[in-house]
Design an enzyme around this catalytic site. Sequence first.
Site, short mmCIF file in Angstrom:
data_model
loop_
_atom_site.label_atom_id
_atom_site.label_comp_id
_atom_site.label_asym_id
_atom_site.label_seq_id
_atom_site.Cartn_x
_atom_site.Cartn_y
_atom_site.Cartn_z
NE ARG A 102 -2.64 1.19 3.62
CZ ARG A 102 -3.52 1.63 4.52
NH1 ARG A 102 -4.77 1.76 4.20
NH2 ARG A 102 -3.14 1.93 5.74
CG ASP A 201 3.39 -3.20 10.48
OD1 ASP A 201 3.97 -3.68 9.49
OD2 ASP A 201 3.25 -1.98 10.67
N1 URA Z 1 -4.71 -2.89 6.31
C1 URA Z 1 -4.49 -3.25 7.60
O1 URA Z 1 -3.64 -4.08 7.89
N2 URA Z 1 -5.25 -2.66 8.56
C2 URA Z 1 -6.20 -1.76 8.28
O2 URA Z 1 -6.85 -1.29 9.20
C3 URA Z 1 -6.40 -1.39 6.92
C4 URA Z 1 -5.64 -1.98 5.97
#
Ligand code: URA
Length: 207
Positions: A102, A201
């Site tokens: 992302r 994470d």
């Molecule tokens: N990805 C994640 O790991 N957590 C979120 O809240 C949104 C996207």
Amino acid sequence: MQVQVVDHPLAAAALTVMRDERTARPQFRAALHDLAMMLVYEAARGLPTMPVSVTTPLTTTTGVVLAAEPVVAPVLRAGLGMLPAALTVMPDARTAFIGLARDEATFEPRVYLESVPADLAGRPVFMLDPMLATGGSALHALRLLTARGATGIVVVSAVTAPEGLTALEKSGLDVRVVTAAVDESLNDVAYIVPGLGDAGDRLYGAV
Ligand code: URA
């Protein structure tokens, strides 16, 4: 688009462990594993089967085998946390890897790995991603899978946001979503609230 919220006390308890900020990585991974077993089991409910003859120690009767080899498609990183459970539930499944990161400024997905069978036509496909947030990554992965002939893909997510479900619905893609929760909303940095934080994470540590 069909959205199935798996309403089961064991699923709710596992999700609660994942939501808790005090849950450490080993327990978070274990809880996602347990939850993914339940979600994939439900997601696989509609798998087509073929009748086969089976001989028991007593007689011959009719049983079933899966009519087509399923494909599980974890979206990396976090989807990997659901892969062992999916392969436990469907041991003969083939795995397609989709690596999406992302972009934290635009929240748009960036592809860094596509290892997907060339022809998915006629094969049940299960996309694994613990979090369906904006739906941007999911749509990207779904388009990649449908471009290879996949239809009726099942998206398996621990937690979904209404915004992500709306994005999938609006896309008109032929998908079904199986999840343990539809949360309240996204915050201004596209995290799901109440959510559980960054699933990648929490599974593997911050990069
Ligand atoms: N990805 C994640 O790991 N957590 C979120 O809240 C949104 C996207």
